[in-house]
Design a protein around this motif. Sequence first.
Motif, short mmCIF file in Angstrom:
data_model
loop_
_atom_site.label_atom_id
_atom_site.label_comp_id
_atom_site.label_asym_id
_atom_site.label_seq_id
_atom_site.Cartn_x
_atom_site.Cartn_y
_atom_site.Cartn_z
N UNK A 82 0.77 -1.17 -0.27
CA UNK A 82 -0.12 -0.03 0.15
C UNK A 82 0.94 1.22 -0.01
N UNK A 83 0.46 2.26 -0.65
CA UNK A 83 0.93 3.60 -0.56
C UNK A 83 0.23 4.62 -0.12
N UNK A 84 0.53 5.91 -0.05
CA UNK A 84 -0.39 7.03 0.37
C UNK A 84 -1.06 7.30 -1.03
N UNK A 85 -2.38 7.56 -0.79
CA UNK A 85 -3.29 7.69 -1.94
C UNK A 85 -4.44 8.72 -1.42
N UNK A 86 -4.68 9.54 -2.55
CA UNK A 86 -5.88 10.45 -2.19
C UNK A 86 -6.88 10.18 -3.11
N UNK A 116 -9.90 6.74 3.41
CA UNK A 116 -10.56 8.01 2.73
C UNK A 116 -11.31 7.57 1.29
N UNK A 117 -11.10 6.23 1.26
CA UNK A 117 -11.50 5.80 0.01
C UNK A 117 -12.91 4.99 0.26
N UNK A 118 -14.00 5.15 -0.35
CA UNK A 118 -15.36 4.35 -0.36
C UNK A 118 -15.64 4.07 -1.78
N UNK A 119 -16.47 3.16 -2.13
CA UNK A 119 -16.92 2.71 -3.39
C UNK A 119 -18.32 2.51 -3.59
N UNK A 120 -19.06 2.90 -4.81
CA UNK A 120 -20.08 2.66 -4.86
C UNK A 120 -20.02 2.29 -6.29
N UNK A 123 -3.97 5.90 -7.63
CA UNK A 123 -4.88 5.04 -7.06
C UNK A 123 -5.28 4.00 -7.76
N UNK A 124 -5.47 4.11 -9.19
CA UNK A 124 -5.79 2.96 -9.74
C UNK A 124 -4.94 2.19 -10.14
N UNK A 125 -3.64 2.62 -10.37
CA UNK A 125 -2.40 1.67 -10.69
C UNK A 125 -2.21 0.79 -9.20
N UNK A 126 -2.43 1.34 -8.34
CA UNK A 126 -2.45 0.51 -6.77
C UNK A 126 -3.53 -0.58 -6.79
#
Length: 365
Positions: free
Chosen positions: A38-42, A81-85, A323-326
């Motif tokens: 994992x990396x730091x993503x926004x 901070x990430x949530x998905x719909x 973030x998509x790459x991760x």
Amino acid sequence: MRRRLSWVSGLIALIGVALPVWSQADRDVAVALPHYVARQEQVPKGAEYVLADGSIYIAGNDLVAPLLERIDAIFAAKHPVFKFKTDLISSGVAVAGVSSGKSAFGPTGRDVTPFEKEAFSSRFGYEVTDVLVGWDNNPDVDHYPPFGKFPPGVWVNAKNPVPAISMEQLAGILLTGSAKGDIKRWSEIKFHEAPVGNNGADYAKREIHIYMPTLHGLPVVATTRDRLGEGLAWSPRVEYLPLLEDVINAVANDPFGIGLAGWFPTDEGWDRSNALMSQVRLLPLQIDADAKVSHGGQGDLYPLAGGIHFLINRKPGAPLEPWIKEYMELILSKEGQDILSDLTKTDGFLPLDPADVAKERAKLD
């Protein structure tokens, strides 16, 4: 949409159950898959796929829901901070979502057709980035009709004596102009160095009757032709029928028939397909004459199985959004591929051949 099975007796023998193509021990020994880091993503600001509440919107195929749920949970645990719909409806929705920009990426439960790729490239002027992450290898013992659907497969009459054929032989039957020539009679099929006619009675004398659905743009038709021989035409001897169920019905009533069908039955066709299953059988396939024969059972990768793909809108020369790459690295990590292995029994999914994971990860750079 898949529904749970209430009966499987008799049909397990029809399809057969084989050992997985890659056991977990094989995967660990053959190629050491990278672990997820994992990396730091926004969450990106201003992206069309970010909803008003800050959720990432993903439109795609309903069959991949079990995979996405587990991948999303891991990713969100590392990045609160990430949530998905998600709106998981069909593979067509996955393509449309990426083309419109409303979906961050498009997860599919099948190969993407040339027509769908052309629709994307005609709008943007470049090809969609297509990342293969695994296989949707149903049929499996929990998803036979009438409570589940079969993916792409080749079907013959239950009386047909042919034990299996190679993809090269299948190309000779279904296409015209293949490398080894067209195959028109059952006597031209050889398996274990003997023509099928030696033990096939009238089969040695009879022509092969080919049945396929009418719509050439239907995913099972378009993607199978490319796998068998890109640029080649279907045999002029094909009899086209309106529905996938009509193809199976024709094979059930024709001892010398062969049919290409997939993702059947339609929601209105459960009873009809149930009645036909005892009269047809899935024809085992092998990649080439030296490869193992696949019966398409649980954990046994069938050469026409649909791929699980993620479609991404990426301009040539531009990097993927971090973030998509991760996220994609997670699916193509040991942890992500292990999830696909975990879902083999319940959903028919299979991980990639470990040697192919590196090829797909290279698309992320």
